[in-house]
Scaffold this active site. Structure first.
Site, mmCIF file in Angstrom:
data_model
loop_
_atom_site.group_PDB
_atom_site.id
_atom_site.type_symbol
_atom_site.label_atom_id
_atom_site.label_comp_id
_atom_site.label_asym_id
_atom_site.label_seq_id
_atom_site.Cartn_x
_atom_site.Cartn_y
_atom_site.Cartn_z
ATOM 1 N N TYR A 21 28.580 33.269 55.235
ATOM 2 C CA TYR A 21 28.929 33.016 53.832
ATOM 3 C C TYR A 21 27.707 32.504 53.073
ATOM 4 O O TYR A 21 27.147 33.175 52.251
ATOM 5 C CB TYR A 21 30.096 32.032 53.741
ATOM 6 C CG TYR A 21 30.614 31.872 52.330
ATOM 7 C CD1 TYR A 21 31.428 32.844 51.761
ATOM 8 C CD2 TYR A 21 30.290 30.758 51.563
ATOM 9 C CE1 TYR A 21 31.903 32.717 50.460
ATOM 10 C CE2 TYR A 21 30.760 30.619 50.264
ATOM 11 C CZ TYR A 21 31.558 31.591 49.717
ATOM 12 O OH TYR A 21 32.010 31.456 48.421
ATOM 13 N N SER A 35 33.270 37.807 49.280
ATOM 14 C CA SER A 35 32.912 37.127 48.039
ATOM 15 C C SER A 35 31.412 36.839 48.039
ATOM 16 O O SER A 35 30.613 37.773 48.047
ATOM 17 C CB SER A 35 33.750 35.855 47.882
ATOM 18 O OG SER A 35 33.715 35.385 46.569
ATOM 19 N N ASP A 94 41.505 42.045 41.252
ATOM 20 C CA ASP A 94 40.702 40.849 41.498
ATOM 21 C C ASP A 94 40.148 40.342 40.170
ATOM 22 O O ASP A 94 39.312 40.990 39.550
ATOM 23 C CB ASP A 94 39.555 41.183 42.459
ATOM 24 C CG ASP A 94 38.866 39.927 43.004
ATOM 25 O OD1 ASP A 94 38.931 38.884 42.332
ATOM 26 O OD2 ASP A 94 38.276 40.008 44.086
ATOM 27 N N HIS A 144 41.787 38.664 44.772
ATOM 28 C CA HIS A 144 40.644 38.191 45.548
ATOM 29 C C HIS A 144 41.007 37.874 46.993
ATOM 30 O O HIS A 144 40.134 37.753 47.838
ATOM 31 C CB HIS A 144 40.049 36.958 44.878
ATOM 32 C CG HIS A 144 38.666 36.618 45.329
ATOM 33 N ND1 HIS A 144 37.584 37.444 45.090
ATOM 34 C CD2 HIS A 144 38.175 35.565 46.008
ATOM 35 C CE1 HIS A 144 36.493 36.898 45.592
ATOM 36 N NE2 HIS A 144 36.831 35.757 46.152
#
Length: 718
Positions: free
Chosen positions: A489, A569, A654, A689
């Site tokens: 991430y 993301s 989203d 999302h």
């Protein structure tokens, strides 16, 4: 849908997949994507944006493009022989009881439970932990297809009423209502235009604080001068139009608000955010647990410097506030603030910064319970309300513990513990005795005894050392042949710590190695670690992830042809960037709902709030840094190093990372000469999302991701 009906539906779907899998796709032909003459000037540099039209996800042209792309992807995925067994395995491993952390209000306990394959988890309540629980709210009854989810809930202090938010198709927009728990019926109160907000009841139970936006004029876009968040108090039985405005700042339209009422009911803590991980803090006195409306006065600023994180932990009366902060302490400390004083002279260190990163704090049972990370593994330390160290909470091992919420006079609290091969177990913790006992331990088809987890350390390009967690079947041979999935991430101060997830469990059962990288940009080592992966330093994040991949190859866990990477993301941005920079290092990549256009991300929905992490193309120096790694703008066409197989995933609803990011990135990939490996996009319709996504959609998407990787790696599955 009941579990029986759901399993029947799965069986029918799998039978269809079996027939489809017998037909192999003969060739892969991407839909034609038209280009437009669009060039933007940034600080004297011209940048083409030929797929700008795909930013309008409501247009007929974009909808047709989505349909055409999904048709190609569906045909490819249906022809994979791995799809059927992977989906079957994923469903089997997903099908176990899942519990949320209990909390207590008005002498009643509340917790969520999912029986295994329910589309949404159900909220239950009980008078005692041993009593038969009753359904407080079942979101599966809010829609026929399971796409309406609980986005938040808060029980009144007497445990009689429940304020709850719901969202549809994974949207960030919420509608809040109030349920009478005795009758199971909703009151007339309905609150709209709520986003990024919870509810905080006043102790008298007559209303609650929440944040919302103004309703737009008919036909107007949700942007412009009136599009900023305001904090309101809603009194039960009154229309939303009569709600009392508590805080707003039209001069600072990026301000947002979160409210929490102190345990003694004397203060409202108001956190003020405007993107990033630095916030302001205000307090509002309450009179006898009630909010008198406009006569209650304006909130008082504790600090609006936005120079650090300020998280209220507890108050002692109306004069002293305990706050978790990283101000002058990158790894975090606790301070006591005299609210009668002024400036930082009224601040006193209660628990000093240490060598570990302070990630959470709560006050329960007359104790301060402080959660730390040491090399991305949780430690919990106990302190008195005066800051004195009193010991530690014993945890089962190297893993992740979270929870420990409650009120200052509670005798108990709850926490959840998990590791990569240990499903989340919920513990009841007795504060006075420092003893933990199991409340709920899930029974799964995943046999943890067959697998092992290790923590290793990798050295990045600039010499920075960071941990990775590796999980796999016992007896693994380090011969470079193991299919490996690396996840990362690296942003927004979010710490990546080891925890059980069905994707990792399925991949390990398939014979793969699952790896979690705790790289810079996250919160694993405090504020300095986070800031080392932001703005002009964002390349450090990509260097760390590349170093983890190189370490796995050098240490014979895998080889490039059998190494896949995945992230969502901000993690989707990570995957897109490193594929551009080192395509030869990977055999497959799956960027999910990624931020791919780094020059325009701040122009959509909540994207402006990411500028503290990414910077902005409106700043000349930051523009150069963004352009240098933006996944959309750095696809290497016609190079000597072919790209790995790529499966992009997004949702057409989203409204956080808008699908235009994935649309434009995929169009550019398919138009470039990057080799023969497939470059596909899987677009979930009626989905956002990810939050609140129904179980069936989770299983389908994540199983397809693993099957895509397995297909590329030639994995044979039963």
């Amino acid at each position: 849908m009941s579990k029986t009906n759901f399993l029947t539906a799965i069986s029918v779907a799998l039978s269809a997949l079996c027939l489809a899998g017998a037909v192999q796709a003969q060739s892969l032909s991407y839909p034609a994507t038209r280009k437009v003459e669009q060039t933007d000037s940034y600080h004297g540099s011209s940048v083409a944006d030929p797929y700008r039209w795909l930013e309008d996800d409501h247009s007929a042209d974009t909808k047709a493009w989505v349909q055409a792309q999904n048709a190609v992807t569906d045909q490819f995925l249906a022809a994979m022989p791995q799809r059927l067994p992977v989906r079957r395995l994923y469903t089997e491993l997903y099908n176990f009881e899942k519990f949320g952390l209990p909390f207590k209000e008005g002498g009643r306990y509340f917790w969520t439970r999912n029986d295994g394959l329910q589309q949404q988890s159900v909220l239950y309540t009980a008078s005692a932990l041993t009593a038969q629980p009753a359904v407080a709210l079942d979101p599966n009854q809010l829609s026929k297809d399971g796409t309406v989810a609980l986005s938040g809930y808060a029980a009144s202090r007497d445990g009689k009423l429940l304020a709850y938010g719901s969202s549809k198709a994974g949207s960030d927009w919420q509608t809040w209502r109030v349920r009478d728990l005795a009758s199971g019926r909703d009151l007339p109160d309905t609150l709209e235009w709520v986003k990024f907000s919870g509810a905080a009841w006043t102790p008298d139970g007559k209303g609650f604080f929440y944040a919302r936006y103004d309703a737009p004029a008919e036909g107007a876009a949700l942007t412009g001068s009136n599009y900023f968040q305001k904090l309101y108090y809603h009194r039960l039985g009154t229309p939303q139009a009569d709600d009392t405005l508590v805080a707003s700042n039209p001069q600072e339209k990026e301000w947002g608000f979160g409210a929490e009422v102190s345990d003694d009911g004397k203060l409202v803590y108001i956190s003020v955010w405007k993107g990033g991980n630095k916030n302001g803090l205000m307090v509002l006195p309450l009179s006898k647990g009630a909010y008198p409306g406009a006569a209650g006065g304006a909130p008082k600023a504790v600090t609006l410097a936005f120079d650090a994180e300020y998280v209220p932990v507890a108050s002692m009366g109306a004069s002293t506030l305990i706050v978790k902060t990283n101000q002058d302490a990158p790894r975090g400390r606790l301070i006591a603030i005299d609210l009668k004083g002024s400036g930082k002279q009224a601040w006193k260190t209660l628990v000093a910064e240490g060598s570990d990163a302070l990630t959470g704090a709560s006050a329960v049972g007359g104790r301060l319970l402080l959660r730390y990370l040491r090399d991305a593994s949780t430690l919990v330390r106990i302190h008195g309300m005066d800051g004195r160290a009193l010991g530690e909470v014993a945890l089962p091992g190297v893993g992740t513990a979270s929870g420990f919420a409650g009120r200052s006079d509670d005798a108990e609290t709850f926490f959840v513990y998990t590791s990569l091969n240990s499903p989340a177990t919920i513990y009841r913790y007795e504060v006075a005795t420092n003893k933990a006992s199991v409340f709920k331990r899930p029974q799964t088809a995943f046999d943890a005894e067959q697998f092992e987890t290790r923590r290793e350390f990798v050295t990045s390009k600039d010499g920075t050392r960071f941990p990775i967690f590796i999980a796999h079947k016992k007896g693994l041979k380090l011969d470079g042949s193991n299919p490996t999935l690396l996840y990362g991430y690296g942003g927004f101060n979010a710490a990546m710590t080891p925890g059980y997830n069905v994707t990792a469990a399925t991949w390990m059962k398939m014979g793969g190695v699952y790896v979690l990288a705790s790289i810079r940009g996250g919160g694993e080592y405090g504020a300095a670690w986070h800031e080392a992966g932001t703005k002009l330093k964002k390349q450090n994040v990509f260097d760390d992830f590349i170093a983890a991949a190189e370490w796995l190859i050098a240490n014979k866990f895998t080889q490039p042809a059998k190494l896949a990477i995945n992230g969502g993301s901000n993690g989707g941005l990570l995957v897109g960037a490193v594929v551009n920079q080192r395509p030869e290092l990977f055999g497959a990549a799956v960027p999910q709902v990624g931020v791919m256009d780094m020059l325009r991300f701040h122009k959509f929905t909540i994207g402006w709030a990411w500028v503290p992490d990414y910077g902005s193309s409106e700043n000349a120096e930051e523009f150069k840094a963004l352009l240098a790694y933006s996944p959309l703008h750095n696809i290497r066409s016609g190079g000597e190093k072919p790209y790995p197989a790529i499966l992009v995933t997004t949702g057409d609803h989203d409204d956080r990372v808008v699908p235009a990011h994935s649309f434009k990135y995929t169009a550019a990939l398919q138009a470039a000469e990057t080799g023969s490996a497939p470059k596909l996009i899987r677009i979930e319709t009626q989905a956002g999302h990810g939050a609140g996504k129904p179980t069936s959609k989770i299983i389908e998407e994540r199983a397809d991701m693993l099957a895509f990787i397995a297909h590329r790696f030639g994995m044979q599955l039963p």
